[in-house]
Design a protein around this motif. Sequence first.
Motif, PDB file in Angstrom:
ATOM      1  N   ARG A  50       0.641  -1.406  -0.055  1.00  0.00           N
ATOM      2  CA  ARG A  50      -0.001   0.046   0.089  1.00  0.00           C
ATOM      3  C   ARG A  50       0.750   1.303  -0.031  1.00  0.00           C
ATOM      4  O   ARG A  50       0.542   2.331  -0.553  1.00  0.00           O
ATOM      5  N   ALA A  51       1.864   1.319   0.817  1.00  0.00           N
ATOM      6  CA  ALA A  51       2.824   2.326   0.952  1.00  0.00           C
ATOM      7  C   ALA A  51       3.267   2.825  -0.445  1.00  0.00           C
ATOM      8  O   ALA A  51       3.551   3.842  -1.031  1.00  0.00           O
ATOM      9  N   VAL A  52       3.899   1.471  -1.224  1.00  0.00           N
ATOM     10  CA  VAL A  52       4.689   1.945  -2.309  1.00  0.00           C
ATOM     11  C   VAL A  52       3.645   2.437  -3.524  1.00  0.00           C
ATOM     12  O   VAL A  52       3.969   3.328  -4.034  1.00  0.00           O
ATOM     13  N   LEU A  53       2.607   1.654  -3.665  1.00  0.00           N
ATOM     14  CA  LEU A  53       1.429   1.974  -4.584  1.00  0.00           C
ATOM     15  C   LEU A  53       1.117   3.378  -4.306  1.00  0.00           C
ATOM     16  O   LEU A  53       0.856   4.198  -5.262  1.00  0.00           O
ATOM     17  N   ALA A  54       1.056   3.851  -3.094  1.00  0.00           N
ATOM     18  CA  ALA A  54       0.654   5.274  -2.957  1.00  0.00           C
ATOM     19  C   ALA A  54       1.518   6.365  -3.302  1.00  0.00           C
ATOM     20  O   ALA A  54       1.204   6.961  -3.985  1.00  0.00           O
ATOM     21  N   LEU A  55       2.663   5.757  -2.976  1.00  0.00           N
ATOM     22  CA  LEU A  55       3.812   6.941  -3.261  1.00  0.00           C
ATOM     23  C   LEU A  55       4.125   6.892  -4.868  1.00  0.00           C
ATOM     24  O   LEU A  55       4.201   7.841  -5.517  1.00  0.00           O
ATOM     25  N   PHE A  56       3.794   5.732  -5.469  1.00  0.00           N
ATOM     26  CA  PHE A  56       4.131   5.630  -6.959  1.00  0.00           C
ATOM     27  C   PHE A  56       2.946   6.413  -7.881  1.00  0.00           C
ATOM     28  O   PHE A  56       2.963   7.168  -8.655  1.00  0.00           O
ATOM     29  N   THR A  57       1.736   6.555  -7.270  1.00  0.00           N
ATOM     30  CA  THR A  57       0.759   7.210  -7.825  1.00  0.00           C
ATOM     31  C   THR A  57       0.863   8.653  -7.628  1.00  0.00           C
ATOM     32  O   THR A  57       0.569   9.486  -8.464  1.00  0.00           O
ATOM     33  N   VAL A  58       1.283   9.172  -6.400  1.00  0.00           N
ATOM     34  CA  VAL A  58       1.649  10.407  -5.972  1.00  0.00           C
ATOM     35  C   VAL A  58       2.767  10.851  -7.107  1.00  0.00           C
ATOM     36  O   VAL A  58       2.632  12.039  -7.694  1.00  0.00           O
ATOM     37  N   ALA A  59       3.733  10.131  -7.257  1.00  0.00           N
ATOM     38  CA  ALA A  59       4.817  10.565  -8.056  1.00  0.00           C
ATOM     39  C   ALA A  59       4.375  10.782  -9.444  1.00  0.00           C
ATOM     40  O   ALA A  59       4.775  11.578 -10.161  1.00  0.00           O
ATOM     41  N   ILE A  60       3.657   9.945  -9.591  1.00  0.00           N
ATOM     42  CA  ILE A  60       3.414  10.175 -11.498  1.00  0.00           C
ATOM     43  C   ILE A  60       2.165  11.050 -11.473  1.00  0.00           C
ATOM     44  O   ILE A  60       2.225  11.730 -12.424  1.00  0.00           O
ATOM     45  N   GLY A  61       1.329  11.579 -10.304  1.00  0.00           N
ATOM     46  CA  GLY A  61       0.640  12.748 -10.455  1.00  0.00           C
ATOM     47  C   GLY A  61       1.606  13.784 -10.675  1.00  0.00           C
ATOM     48  O   GLY A  61       1.376  15.004 -11.613  1.00  0.00           O
ATOM     49  N   TRP A  62       2.565  14.058  -9.733  1.00  0.00           N
ATOM     50  CA  TRP A  62       3.632  15.121  -9.831  1.00  0.00           C
ATOM     51  C   TRP A  62       4.345  15.058 -11.182  1.00  0.00           C
ATOM     52  O   TRP A  62       4.498  16.268 -11.632  1.00  0.00           O
ATOM     53  N   LEU A  63       4.680  13.959 -11.771  1.00  0.00           N
ATOM     54  CA  LEU A  63       5.309  13.964 -12.875  1.00  0.00           C
ATOM     55  C   LEU A  63       4.388  14.552 -14.173  1.00  0.00           C
ATOM     56  O   LEU A  63       5.019  15.312 -14.946  1.00  0.00           O
ATOM     57  N   ILE A  64       3.163  14.276 -14.181  1.00  0.00           N
ATOM     58  CA  ILE A  64       2.551  15.165 -15.005  1.00  0.00           C
ATOM     59  C   ILE A  64       2.216  16.424 -14.729  1.00  0.00           C
ATOM     60  O   ILE A  64       2.586  17.504 -15.761  1.00  0.00           O
ATOM     61  N   VAL A  65       2.237  17.081 -13.502  1.00  0.00           N
ATOM     62  CA  VAL A  65       1.844  18.387 -13.289  1.00  0.00           C
ATOM     63  C   VAL A  65       3.218  19.102 -13.663  1.00  0.00           C
ATOM     64  O   VAL A  65       3.494  20.225 -14.088  1.00  0.00           O
ATOM     65  N   GLY A  66       4.399  18.395 -13.214  1.00  0.00           N
ATOM     66  CA  GLY A  66       5.829  19.023 -13.189  1.00  0.00           C
ATOM     67  C   GLY A  66       6.066  19.047 -14.807  1.00  0.00           C
ATOM     68  O   GLY A  66       6.500  20.060 -15.086  1.00  0.00           O
ATOM     69  N   THR A  67       5.682  18.191 -15.656  1.00  0.00           N
ATOM     70  CA  THR A  67       5.940  18.400 -17.019  1.00  0.00           C
ATOM     71  C   THR A  67       5.211  19.401 -17.765  1.00  0.00           C
ATOM     72  O   THR A  67       5.748  20.060 -18.567  1.00  0.00           O
ATOM     73  N   ILE A  68       4.051  19.625 -17.447  1.00  0.00           N
ATOM     74  CA  ILE A  68       3.217  20.816 -17.803  1.00  0.00           C
ATOM     75  C   ILE A  68       3.813  21.977 -17.641  1.00  0.00           C
ATOM     76  O   ILE A  68       3.839  22.856 -18.353  1.00  0.00           O
ATOM     77  N   LYS A 128       8.542  -2.322   8.215  1.00  0.00           N
ATOM     78  CA  LYS A 128       8.055  -1.956   9.492  1.00  0.00           C
ATOM     79  C   LYS A 128       7.320  -0.694   9.643  1.00  0.00           C
ATOM     80  O   LYS A 128       7.778   0.333   8.675  1.00  0.00           O
ATOM     81  N   GLY A 129       6.303  -0.399  10.470  1.00  0.00           N
ATOM     82  CA  GLY A 129       5.789   0.864  10.379  1.00  0.00           C
ATOM     83  C   GLY A 129       5.077   1.361   8.965  1.00  0.00           C
ATOM     84  O   GLY A 129       5.327   2.627   8.815  1.00  0.00           O
ATOM     85  N   VAL A 130       4.270   0.480   8.649  1.00  0.00           N
ATOM     86  CA  VAL A 130       3.809   0.795   7.354  1.00  0.00           C
ATOM     87  C   VAL A 130       2.714   1.980   7.377  1.00  0.00           C
ATOM     88  O   VAL A 130       2.585   2.848   6.534  1.00  0.00           O
ATOM     89  N   ARG A 131       1.856   2.225   8.418  1.00  0.00           N
ATOM     90  CA  ARG A 131       1.214   3.235   8.669  1.00  0.00           C
ATOM     91  C   ARG A 131       2.038   4.531   8.675  1.00  0.00           C
ATOM     92  O   ARG A 131       1.529   5.579   8.334  1.00  0.00           O
ATOM     93  N   MET A 132       3.224   4.539   9.433  1.00  0.00           N
ATOM     94  CA  MET A 132       3.984   5.735   9.570  1.00  0.00           C
ATOM     95  C   MET A 132       4.425   6.139   8.313  1.00  0.00           C
ATOM     96  O   MET A 132       4.565   7.077   7.696  1.00  0.00           O
ATOM     97  N   ALA A 133       4.763   5.000   7.313  1.00  0.00           N
ATOM     98  CA  ALA A 133       5.303   5.352   5.912  1.00  0.00           C
ATOM     99  C   ALA A 133       4.121   6.078   5.362  1.00  0.00           C
ATOM    100  O   ALA A 133       4.506   6.756   4.456  1.00  0.00           O
ATOM    101  N   ILE A 134       2.963   5.463   5.195  1.00  0.00           N
ATOM    102  CA  ILE A 134       1.872   6.031   4.445  1.00  0.00           C
ATOM    103  C   ILE A 134       1.500   7.438   5.122  1.00  0.00           C
ATOM    104  O   ILE A 134       1.365   8.327   4.224  1.00  0.00           O
ATOM    105  N   GLY A 135       1.496   7.530   6.330  1.00  0.00           N
ATOM    106  CA  GLY A 135       1.193   8.671   6.919  1.00  0.00           C
ATOM    107  C   GLY A 135       2.319   9.574   6.362  1.00  0.00           C
ATOM    108  O   GLY A 135       1.824  10.961   6.057  1.00  0.00           O
ATOM    109  N   GLY A 136       3.286   9.558   6.568  1.00  0.00           N
ATOM    110  CA  GLY A 136       4.917  10.317   6.362  1.00  0.00           C
ATOM    111  C   GLY A 136       4.659  10.561   4.615  1.00  0.00           C
ATOM    112  O   GLY A 136       4.828  11.938   4.398  1.00  0.00           O
ATOM    113  N   ALA A 137       4.235   9.671   3.856  1.00  0.00           N
ATOM    114  CA  ALA A 137       4.048   9.908   2.472  1.00  0.00           C
ATOM    115  C   ALA A 137       2.914  11.149   2.318  1.00  0.00           C
ATOM    116  O   ALA A 137       3.115  11.966   1.384  1.00  0.00           O
ATOM    117  N   VAL A 138       1.718  10.879   2.892  1.00  0.00           N
ATOM    118  CA  VAL A 138       0.666  12.262   2.802  1.00  0.00           C
ATOM    119  C   VAL A 138       1.140  13.342   3.201  1.00  0.00           C
ATOM    120  O   VAL A 138       1.076  14.288   2.466  1.00  0.00           O
TER     121      VAL A 138
END
Lengths: 511, 87, 223
Positions: A50-68, A128-138
């Motif tokens: 979940r943490a990785v897919l969340a980060l990848f989704t966010v990353a790809i969103g920024w890729l589009i925004v940043g490229t524009i 370890k600390g998956v919720r920390m990772a996800i919260g941190g990513a947010v």
Amino acid sequence: MSAPGQPRFGSVDAARGRLTVREVDAVASARGLAPEDLDVRLRADASSRRAVLALFTVAIGWLIVGTIFGDIASIKLHSPDFLTQQAWLTFGRVRTAHLHAVNYGWGTAALIGMSLWLMPRLVHTELKGVRMAIGGAVLFTIGIAVGIVAVLAGVNDGMEWLEAPRWLAGPFLVVGGGLIGLSLFWTVASRKAEHLYVSVWYILGAFIWFPMLYVVGKWPTYSGVESAAANWFFAHNVLGFWLTAMSVGGAYYFIPKVLGRPVYSYQLSVVGFWSLAMFYSLNGMHHLVGGPLPTWMITTSIVASVFMFIPVVATAINLHMTVVGRFGALRYSPTLRFVVIGALAYTAVSLQGSFTALREVNRVTHFTHWTVAHSHVGGYLFVSFIALGAMYYIVPRLVGHEWPSEKLIRWHFNLVLAGIAIYVVALSWAGVAQGLALLDPAIPFQESVRRTLPGLWGRSLGGLILTAGHIVFAYHFWMMLRMPERATRTRPPFHEARPVLYTAEAEAARR
Amino acid sequence: MLPTSLAIAIVTVAMTLVPAVLLFWAWRRGLFRDLEAQSRVIFEPRDWRVERPWESPEDRLARKLAFGPPEAAAPGEWGGADRGGAA
Amino acid sequence: MSDRNDLMARTSLVALGAFAIMASAITVLVVIPRMLLREVQAMPDLKPYTEQQLRGRAVYIANGCVYCHSQQIRDPAFTTDINRGWGSRATVPEDYVYDRPHLLGTMRTGPDLINVGQRLPSVDWHLIHLYDPRAVVEWSTMPGFPFLFEARQPNEVRPGEKVVAVTGARAPKGVTIVAKPEALALVDYLISLNRQYPVADSLRATDRMAVGGGTHGAGGTHD
């Protein structure tokens, strides 16, 4: 309820990452593997999913925004009357928004995602600390967004790469990044692996170094030229000790892994890691050659920049000799296509950097578009390509099925490779033309501007092609996330251990 | 008054001596004993055996002799989508 | 359990080594220079920025002028900044004492600005140029900053406001352009940029590495 002796790997539970131990053990014994071997990898992937897919989704969103943002900025440079009415779209703000979105939004999020997937795999434990990772990513993402919005609103801290206002964006970035770091360190501390693979050093290093750099960069009491020294200490080292470190760590994993061959010389890995740390850290002042700083500082950085050929050649030998003779693999594996080209780009951009730091070269290239082109060879052809290669490998293993369209993969790769090639060639040429014109006082300044225009148009073209490639990839990624579970029932999930599969009886037994 | 050349000399010596000392210490501590094993840590048994379409017959034979009979690649493992063949 | 101990040793080595290397680099390139540069004092000819100029500097930062304009003159033995007419001497650390943060810049899409106040001292020129660069420099690729100005009906101009006399084919029709306070502040800042005064004992000129007690003017002999 599955019938006994008919293990059901790839069930709905598996697709959601909640594998049961019984299922895993059953699959392992069917495959002739020791359960702990299989168990560890599946658990690692399941925990980081979940943490990785969340980060990848966010990353790809920024890729589009940043490229524009990048496209807008690029067009403004050769067509300066483009979108000038609004303050938030002025070049000086859009350019910064682009830089933050692609480096801290896309690059950072993608590589953190890669690291959170890779570390559990490498140290043979769950994340370890998956919720920390996800919260941190947010929180971190909010921080990046706050920073970019502030910059567009005209509120920034004034130093390149460090514009995000420290009191507005800083708390989110620090707390968010800190939580992610804690999750990672906790995972390393729980390691069960016998050895620490080289990628662990690079990722661990990156997460130790970045906070140190952030403190140095954001220290609030600088003034005068010391602020320039601190500025370029941060800006250069965030490339080398954050983005490069994670990218090289990724390359050291994905290239041997896909090829099924260990890295060419592990001794060279040791040399490469430590010499990178020693020499890269002193490079930063090469952004200020000729500038109003004590000469010894600038000379130190030029010397260190030239010494960089040691770690770069060590890494180059290692990665390229691992691939040599097997370049045919690039036709088959999108991961290798991106990661190997990324690794080649790393060698190229670092040698280019060492060369550019020399005073005689620098006097032509400083203050020109050459530097921007160089930064895109590094940030895009090296870092982003490795991040993309990592995503092509990791995402199927997390969603439980392969990439649905080979054509989209090919379109993505062809578009972005063509785009960045046009970009770099056009802009480097413009930079050299500009630099040579600037150097000759008989040539009026306007001539230096005029000579860059064709290259700037070329860069906009390259940028638009890149944008198209990113849209293709984003769409494909979205397809991966949204593919209905039905798809995992009719085709075998794409995973290391070939699963014992759905059979008609198992399907019937389940109903 | 510190001339630039002295700065270069100091930095160069520091950048070569310090890591040399540290690497020597690490070597004495035995941390480089089993480097080859470390480079294999990322592989699972399947990684050694799975069929890779780009490999030459000699490579495949070497794999078979070292690791046993090959496993078929999962669909999409090399190149995405169903074909599992050339991109 | 030598394996566990080894693993501990390896992890600690990596973590501590990484930390130590970065810490030493910070010392060499940030901490030590900070100590040295503390001795740098402004020349008497360099005045601190006024409130208005600081506001203008903030507008410069807010709109990212630094991404196209540098503010440094390099050594004439090294390159041709001076021949190009951007200054009469190389800039030194003493010139930037009041700059928080620095705006040295890394791009010359536009000319260097550290001495623009001496080169282009006209407030009106700068206002027109900021409103629409191509009205005064037809080959310029600088963006306009119309949002730093207001378009008013000619009879709505209040006393004390600064009218910007934009003329030519690109001038807006039927309106009067009035400068907002931000534009005036920015121009005030730009005109203050002048580092042509002579420097005698710059830290840079003698490349001293004296730490502490190195006040400028105290017999700075050249070695």
